[in-house]
Design a protein around this motif. Structure first.
Motif, PDB file in Angstrom:
ATOM      1  N   GLY A   4       0.082 -10.788 -12.736  1.00 23.13           N
ATOM      2  CA  GLY A   4       0.322 -10.733 -11.299  1.00 23.13           C
ATOM      3  C   GLY A   4       1.310  -9.624 -10.971  1.00 23.13           C
ATOM      4  N   PRO A   5       1.412  -9.275  -9.699  1.00 27.15           N
ATOM      5  CA  PRO A   5       2.356  -8.223  -9.320  1.00 27.15           C
ATOM      6  C   PRO A   5       3.789  -8.633  -9.655  1.00 27.15           C
ATOM      7  N   SER A   6       4.544  -7.684 -10.182  1.00 26.92           N
ATOM      8  CA  SER A   6       5.902  -8.007 -10.609  1.00 26.92           C
ATOM      9  C   SER A   6       6.929  -7.839  -9.489  1.00 26.92           C
ATOM     10  N   LEU A   7       6.535  -7.245  -8.367  1.00 32.99           N
ATOM     11  CA  LEU A   7       7.456  -7.117  -7.247  1.00 32.99           C
ATOM     12  C   LEU A   7       6.707  -7.248  -5.934  1.00 32.99           C
ATOM     13  N   PRO A   9       5.803  -5.811  -2.538  1.00 37.58           N
ATOM     14  CA  PRO A   9       5.832  -4.486  -1.903  1.00 37.58           C
ATOM     15  C   PRO A   9       6.619  -4.443  -0.601  1.00 37.58           C
ATOM     16  N   ALA A  10       6.535  -5.488   0.202  1.00 38.88           N
ATOM     17  CA  ALA A  10       7.261  -5.500   1.475  1.00 38.88           C
ATOM     18  C   ALA A  10       8.767  -5.500   1.231  1.00 38.88           C
ATOM     19  N   ARG A  11       9.217  -6.295   0.291  1.00 36.32           N
ATOM     20  CA  ARG A  11      10.651  -6.338  -0.015  1.00 36.32           C
ATOM     21  C   ARG A  11      11.123  -5.003  -0.610  1.00 36.32           C
ATOM     22  N   PHE A  12      10.313  -4.427  -1.491  1.00 35.40           N
ATOM     23  CA  PHE A  12      10.638  -3.143  -2.100  1.00 35.40           C
ATOM     24  C   PHE A  12      10.804  -2.069  -1.029  1.00 35.40           C
ATOM     25  N   LEU A  13       9.854  -2.002  -0.100  1.00 36.75           N
ATOM     26  CA  LEU A  13       9.918  -1.018   0.980  1.00 36.75           C
ATOM     27  C   LEU A  13      11.129  -1.263   1.873  1.00 36.75           C
ATOM     28  N   HIS A  14      11.371  -2.518   2.211  1.00 37.24           N
ATOM     29  CA  HIS A  14      12.513  -2.849   3.068  1.00 37.24           C
ATOM     30  C   HIS A  14      13.832  -2.426   2.422  1.00 37.24           C
ATOM     31  N   GLU A  15      13.989  -2.681   1.128  1.00 32.06           N
ATOM     32  CA  GLU A  15      15.222  -2.309   0.428  1.00 32.06           C
ATOM     33  C   GLU A  15      15.411  -0.793   0.418  1.00 32.06           C
ATOM     34  N   HIS A  16      14.346  -0.055   0.181  1.00 32.78           N
ATOM     35  CA  HIS A  16      14.463   1.398   0.132  1.00 32.78           C
ATOM     36  C   HIS A  16      14.714   1.996   1.515  1.00 32.78           C
TER      37      HIS A  16
END
Length: 67
Positions: A4-7, A9-16
């Motif tokens: 399964g995906p390990s992260l 994507p929405a949270r990753f984008l928000h953090e960056h």
């Protein structure tokens, strides 16, 4: 089996985006526009950037010998 995906994507984008410089949008637009213009030039010229061909009379950067 696939993993399964390990992260998220929405949270990753928000953090960056939260830690990004104020010029992030300008940089992203610049890359996007350069990519679009490069693709359009490839289509018009019938060759990718830097491609060599004896059939063409000019080069991708628009240079041709002028008298």
């Amino acid at each position: 089996m696939t993993a399964g995906p390990s992260l998220d994507p929405a949270r990753f984008l928000h953090e960056h985006l939260a830690t990004a410089s104020p010029d992030l949008l300008r940089e992203l637009l610049g890359v996007f526009i350069d990519t679009l213009m490069g693709a359009e030039a490839d289509a018009i010229c019938g060759a990718e950037y830097g491609a060599r061909s004896t059939e063409r009379v000019n080069t991708r950067n628009g240079y041709r010998h002028r008298d």
